[in-house]
Scaffold this motif. Structure first.
Motif, mmCIF file in Angstrom:
data_model
loop_
_atom_site.group_PDB
_atom_site.id
_atom_site.type_symbol
_atom_site.label_atom_id
_atom_site.label_comp_id
_atom_site.label_asym_id
_atom_site.label_seq_id
_atom_site.Cartn_x
_atom_site.Cartn_y
_atom_site.Cartn_z
ATOM 1 N N VAL A 358 26.016 35.674 46.383
ATOM 2 C CA VAL A 358 25.504 35.708 47.752
ATOM 3 C C VAL A 358 25.945 34.435 48.474
ATOM 4 C CG1 VAL A 358 23.440 35.841 49.193
ATOM 5 C CG2 VAL A 358 23.511 37.072 47.012
ATOM 6 N N ASN A 359 26.448 34.606 49.703
ATOM 7 C CA ASN A 359 26.848 33.447 50.518
ATOM 8 C C ASN A 359 27.789 32.512 49.758
ATOM 9 O OD1 ASN A 359 25.151 34.319 52.650
ATOM 10 N ND2 ASN A 359 23.391 33.324 51.653
ATOM 11 N N GLN A 360 28.742 33.099 49.120
ATOM 12 C CA GLN A 360 29.599 32.319 48.224
ATOM 13 C C GLN A 360 31.003 32.134 48.804
ATOM 14 O OE1 GLN A 360 31.212 34.166 44.577
ATOM 15 N NE2 GLN A 360 30.051 32.633 43.455
ATOM 16 N N HIS A 361 31.567 30.944 48.595
ATOM 17 C CA HIS A 361 32.962 30.700 48.939
ATOM 18 C C HIS A 361 33.757 30.624 47.642
ATOM 19 C CE1 HIS A 361 36.484 29.296 51.077
ATOM 20 N NE2 HIS A 361 36.618 28.348 50.164
ATOM 21 N N VAL A 362 34.721 31.537 47.501
ATOM 22 C CA VAL A 362 35.437 31.682 46.238
ATOM 23 C C VAL A 362 36.928 31.485 46.459
ATOM 24 C CG1 VAL A 362 36.052 33.265 44.392
ATOM 25 C CG2 VAL A 362 33.725 33.241 45.278
ATOM 26 N N GLY A 363 37.549 30.699 45.597
ATOM 27 C CA GLY A 363 38.999 30.544 45.637
ATOM 28 C C GLY A 363 39.582 30.595 44.245
ATOM 29 N N PHE A 364 40.697 31.307 44.082
ATOM 30 C CA PHE A 364 41.355 31.410 42.776
ATOM 31 C C PHE A 364 42.837 31.146 42.992
ATOM 32 C CE2 PHE A 364 42.775 32.719 38.772
ATOM 33 C CZ PHE A 364 41.702 33.030 37.946
ATOM 34 N N THR A 365 43.365 30.147 42.340
ATOM 35 C CA THR A 365 44.776 29.781 42.487
ATOM 36 C C THR A 365 45.499 29.941 41.158
ATOM 37 O OG1 THR A 365 44.146 28.143 44.146
ATOM 38 C CG2 THR A 365 46.367 27.982 43.225
ATOM 39 N N GLY A 366 46.356 30.938 41.056
ATOM 40 C CA GLY A 366 47.236 31.036 39.899
ATOM 41 C C GLY A 366 46.649 31.727 38.701
ATOM 42 N N TYR A 367 46.884 33.033 38.568
ATOM 43 C CA TYR A 367 46.554 33.772 37.353
ATOM 44 C C TYR A 367 47.867 34.136 36.690
ATOM 45 C CZ TYR A 367 44.569 37.337 34.275
ATOM 46 O OH TYR A 367 44.186 38.071 33.176
ATOM 47 N N GLY A 368 48.015 33.779 35.428
ATOM 48 C CA GLY A 368 49.335 33.811 34.788
ATOM 49 C C GLY A 368 49.879 35.169 34.411
ATOM 50 N N VAL A 369 50.399 35.275 33.178
ATOM 51 C CA VAL A 369 51.133 36.470 32.771
ATOM 52 C C VAL A 369 50.213 37.494 32.127
ATOM 53 C CG1 VAL A 369 53.218 35.153 32.401
ATOM 54 C CG2 VAL A 369 51.657 35.485 30.501
ATOM 55 N N ASN A 370 50.667 38.743 32.153
ATOM 56 C CA ASN A 370 50.151 39.799 31.297
ATOM 57 C C ASN A 370 48.695 40.142 31.519
ATOM 58 O OD1 ASN A 370 50.052 41.681 29.270
ATOM 59 N ND2 ASN A 370 49.693 40.207 27.665
ATOM 60 N N THR A 371 48.499 41.218 32.085
ATOM 61 C CA THR A 371 47.364 42.072 31.810
ATOM 62 C C THR A 371 46.322 42.231 32.875
ATOM 63 O OG1 THR A 371 45.656 40.926 30.513
ATOM 64 C CG2 THR A 371 47.665 41.199 29.518
ATOM 65 N N THR A 372 45.058 42.002 32.574
ATOM 66 C CA THR A 372 44.014 42.574 33.419
ATOM 67 C C THR A 372 43.198 41.521 34.127
ATOM 68 O OG1 THR A 372 42.404 42.567 31.637
ATOM 69 C CG2 THR A 372 43.762 44.513 31.833
ATOM 70 N N PHE A 373 42.782 41.905 35.333
ATOM 71 C CA PHE A 373 41.820 41.083 36.071
ATOM 72 C C PHE A 373 40.814 42.059 36.668
ATOM 73 C CE2 PHE A 373 41.299 36.780 37.844
ATOM 74 C CZ PHE A 373 40.183 37.013 38.620
ATOM 75 N N LYS A 374 39.589 42.046 36.192
ATOM 76 C CA LYS A 374 38.602 43.035 36.599
ATOM 77 C C LYS A 374 37.424 42.387 37.330
ATOM 78 C CE LYS A 374 39.624 46.270 32.845
ATOM 79 N NZ LYS A 374 39.066 47.019 31.683
ATOM 80 N N GLU A 375 36.863 43.164 38.231
ATOM 81 C CA GLU A 375 35.632 42.778 38.919
ATOM 82 C C GLU A 375 35.802 41.498 39.721
ATOM 83 O OE1 GLU A 375 32.471 42.699 36.064
ATOM 84 O OE2 GLU A 375 32.968 44.677 35.305
ATOM 85 N N TYR A 376 36.912 41.428 40.433
ATOM 86 C CA TYR A 376 37.120 40.325 41.358
ATOM 87 C C TYR A 376 36.860 40.853 42.756
ATOM 88 C CZ TYR A 376 39.497 36.725 44.060
ATOM 89 O OH TYR A 376 39.795 35.749 44.954
ATOM 90 N N LYS A 378 37.776 40.991 45.668
ATOM 91 C CA LYS A 378 38.871 40.784 46.599
ATOM 92 C C LYS A 378 38.573 41.477 47.930
ATOM 93 C CE LYS A 378 43.904 40.857 46.672
ATOM 94 N NZ LYS A 378 45.134 41.252 45.945
ATOM 95 N N GLY A 379 38.867 40.807 49.007
ATOM 96 C CA GLY A 379 38.610 41.357 50.327
ATOM 97 C C GLY A 379 37.244 41.022 50.873
ATOM 98 N N LYS A 380 36.376 40.512 50.042
ATOM 99 C CA LYS A 380 35.044 40.135 50.492
ATOM 100 C C LYS A 380 35.111 38.837 51.305
ATOM 101 C CE LYS A 380 30.484 39.079 48.593
ATOM 102 N NZ LYS A 380 29.689 38.936 47.347
ATOM 103 N N GLU A 381 34.254 38.716 52.279
ATOM 104 C CA GLU A 381 34.237 37.515 53.107
ATOM 105 C C GLU A 381 33.996 36.274 52.255
ATOM 106 O OE1 GLU A 381 31.872 35.724 56.997
ATOM 107 O OE2 GLU A 381 31.413 37.734 56.240
ATOM 108 N N GLY A 382 34.775 35.249 52.522
ATOM 109 C CA GLY A 382 34.624 33.999 51.775
ATOM 110 C C GLY A 382 35.446 33.937 50.516
ATOM 111 N N VAL A 383 36.246 34.989 50.252
ATOM 112 C CA VAL A 383 37.015 35.048 49.018
ATOM 113 C C VAL A 383 38.506 34.911 49.325
ATOM 114 C CG1 VAL A 383 37.698 36.487 47.083
ATOM 115 C CG2 VAL A 383 35.314 36.458 47.833
ATOM 116 N N SER A 384 39.178 34.028 48.619
ATOM 117 C CA SER A 384 40.628 33.900 48.767
ATOM 118 C C SER A 384 41.277 33.896 47.400
ATOM 119 C CB SER A 384 40.972 32.600 49.500
ATOM 120 O OG SER A 384 40.564 31.479 48.754
ATOM 121 N N PHE A 385 42.445 34.544 47.312
ATOM 122 C CA PHE A 385 43.162 34.617 46.038
ATOM 123 C C PHE A 385 44.600 34.244 46.315
ATOM 124 C CE2 PHE A 385 42.530 36.354 41.766
ATOM 125 C CZ PHE A 385 43.794 36.197 41.270
ATOM 126 N N ALA A 386 45.049 33.123 45.759
ATOM 127 C CA ALA A 386 46.364 32.596 46.129
ATOM 128 C C ALA A 386 47.509 33.277 45.406
ATOM 129 C CB ALA A 386 46.407 31.096 45.875
#
Length: 633
Positions: A358-376, A378-386
């Protein structure tokens, strides 16, 4: 005065005569001063009977592995083994038979001054240090540092302290076969600062548990620097860091960096924190085949500022999972930089980033090789994925080229080499061939034949050697049994042996009775450049068979022996490259057919091409050995 019955006198006279006759009879088979009933004398006779032209006294290396038990002790412990009664005599058994056993620790009720400076502490159970201290400073340095077989438990350090500063430097560094647990550090403390520097750095085969660091703390700054850096093999767990903290700035730097084949579990970092600031820098950096599991970072936090800087950056293959980052947090600022930028693809799974926040500011920079990323979210206000890099086959091959250019990043220089290097005058690095296993001896066959050796009877083995649930000894026993019960590879014949007689039987069953056993003479030249002197190919340098025997970690001396077809075996003088003086006599084995080896084998990482495309050579390390057909045939 006690009298002796005439029949007893006759019995004593008979035994005395029999002993004299046996000594005369066995004199030629054993040394003149060796009791013919000792395990050593028995092995000498067995060797001379089973090996054609054999004289065990000419193989002092093999003879040194034989049980040192006296004739009386060998008979006594064999009898106890047959009665399932060895467990109650374990300390005497381990000492007399030269076995590897952990000591049983009893609780310590010792208390110390609240402002103590503790310099050196070894192999103890430390129950209570600095509990409820008010003000002042505790400094603790060098806990079981450099010990070969440390067995430690540290239960409470600065629990419920107020306005108190703590410094803990170096816990169990440089140990070999480490069994240690640290239960609580600064739990419930208010104010002050806590610094923990150096937990089990440069240890071999660790079994480590750190249960609680700064849980329930209030307005207390904590810093943890270096957890199991440069370790080899083994497993480690960290259960809770800064849980339920209030206004607590936490810093964790360096978890499992530069480690080799480590299984790691880290649970609950900053869970349910309030108004704090957490920074986790470097988890599993530069690891080789890591098995990492990280659960719950900043879950349920309120007004927290959390940063995770690097997870398994520059690691080589392995399997990783990261579950739940800032789950259910409120008004938090969350940053994650760099997850899994590896050289060679492993298996990465990231589940639950910012879920239900709730009311969270989230940033994720750099997810590497191979496979899965679940339950992120994405698109929610305050969320950025580089950046999200989903590995492909082309990415994988490119990564392999990168790691190939970084030769010996994870493989020690000289551990593997090409056959062409074995020429007089060649200068090459030699790896560390020193034996890092605890010193142990074979048991006599009269004892091993009465001991269980299977996973089906593991409970009996654990009882004998006092291996508690989730202890290092339990892991050691189960790992050895699992490897010994593993199905052989295609074309391989294998057997685990715990007695000298069993090893002789296996070697002769594969190679015949005209055999010789060889090993490198000493460890001189380890971790240095060496020059190759005169080289001799065994059996004329022809492709042949051998039986290689490698130590397994177990309470008594246990070897994993297997037949190795299509090899060439060499003996070589090892010279100092400057003085040209001979410092060692090495035995090297070259595997001509590597087609069944794994593509991720360290040999191909160091040397290139891959399975079946090159031969691979290595030295026989200290206390390992290879059996071949004798050159005297």
């Amino acid at each position: 005065m006690q009298t002796i019955h005439p029949s007893s006198r006759l019995l004593l006279l008979f035994l005395s005569s029999l002993s004299l006759l046996l000594n005369v009879f066995f004199f030629n088979a054993t040394a003149a001063d060796e009791n013919p009933f000792t395990p050593k004398a028995s092995v000498i006779r067995y060797w001379n009977k089973e090996i054609r032209g054999g004289d065990l006294t000419k193989s002092p290396f093999f003879l040194s592995k034989v049980s040192p038990l006296t004739a009386v002790d060998a008979a006594k412990f064999a009898s106890l083994a047959s009665q399932n009664a060895l467990s109650s005599h374990l300390p005497a058994f381990c000492s007399s038979a030269r076995l590897f056993c952990f000591q049983d620790l009893s609780p310590s009720l010792a208390k110390y001054n609240p402002d103590a400076s503790f310099a050196v502490y070894n192999n103890k159970n430390f129950t209570n240090y600095g509990t409820a201290a008010a003000g002042g400073l505790n400094a603790f340095k060098n806990y079981s540092e450099g010990d070969n077989l440390p067995v430690d438990s540290f239960r409470r350090y600065s629990r419920d302290a107020a306005g108190h500063d703590d410094k803990f430097d170096s816990y169990g560094s440089g140990g070999n076969v480490v069994d240690q647990s640290f239960n609580t550090y600064g739990a419930g403390a208010a104010g002050g600062t806590g610094e923990f520097t150096g937990y089990n750095r440069e240890v071999n085969v660790p079994n480590l548990k750190f249960n609680s660091y700064a849980d329930d703390a209030n307005s207390r700054a904590h810093q943890f620097t270096s957890y199991t850096k440069d370790t080899n093999s083994g497993s480690e767990t960290f259960a809770s860091y800064g849980k339920n903290g209030n206004g607590v700035p936490n810093q964790f730097k360096g978890y499992g960096e530069n480690s080799n084949v480590i299984g790691s579990n880290f649970n609950n970092y900053g869970e349910n924190g309030n108004g704090g600031r957490d920074n986790f820098t470097s988890y599993g950096f530069n690891g080789n085949v890591p098995e990492n599991n990280f659960k719950n970072y900043g879950a349920g936090g309120n007004g927290e500022v959390d940063t995770f800087s690097s997870y398994r950056d520059q690691s080589n293959v392995g399997d990783d999972s990261f579950e739940s980052y800032a789950k259910g947090s409120n008004a938090a600022e969350v940053k994650f930089n760099n997850y899994g930028k590896s050289f060679n693809e492993g298996s990465d799974k990231f589940t639950g980033y910012g879920k239900d926040a709730v009311n969270q500011h989230v940033g994720f920079t750099g997810y590497g090789v191979n496979t899965t990323f679940k339950e992120y979210t994405k698109g929610k206000e305050g969320v950025s994925f580089a950046q999200y890099s989903n590995g492909t086959s082309s990415d994988s091959s490119a990564a392999m080229k990168v790691s190939g250019s970084a030769v010996n990043k994870w493989v020690e220089p000289g551990k593997f080499f090409r056959e062409s290097m074995l020429k007089e005058g060649t200068v090459m690095p030699m790896p560390d061939i020193r034996d890092k296993m605890p010193k142990r001896s074979f048991l006599p066959r009269t004892i091993t034949s009465k001991l269980p050796f299977s996973t089906a009877h593991a409970s009996q083995l654990k009882e004998i050697f006092h291996a508690g649930e989730n202890s290092s000894m339990e892991g050691i026993i189960m790992d050895a049994l699992g490897e010994c019960e593993r199905a052989p590879s295609p074309g391989e014949t294998k057997r685990c042996v715990g007695s000298a007689e069993d090893m002789i039987d296996f070697a002769t069953s594969v190679l015949g009775r005209n055999v010789a056993v060889r090993t490198t003479a000493n460890v001189l030249g380890s971790k240095k450049d060496i020059m190759i002197g005169k080289v001799k190919g065994i059996n004329g340098g022809k492709v042949t068979r051998s039986v290689s025997c490698h130590q397994s970690l177990f309470p008594y001396l246990l070897y994993y022996c297997h037949s190795v077809p299509k090899v060439r075996v060499y003996e070589a003088d090892i010279l100092d490259p400057k003085s040209k003086a001979r410092i060692n006599h090495g035995v090297a084995i070259c595997h001509i057919d590597t087609s069944s080896w794994s593509p991720t084998h360290g040999a191909f990482l160091a040397l290139g091409p891959g399975p079946g495309r090159i031969e691979v050579c290595h030295w026989i390390f200290e206390n390992d050995m290879t059996w071949t057909i004798s050159d005297d045939a």
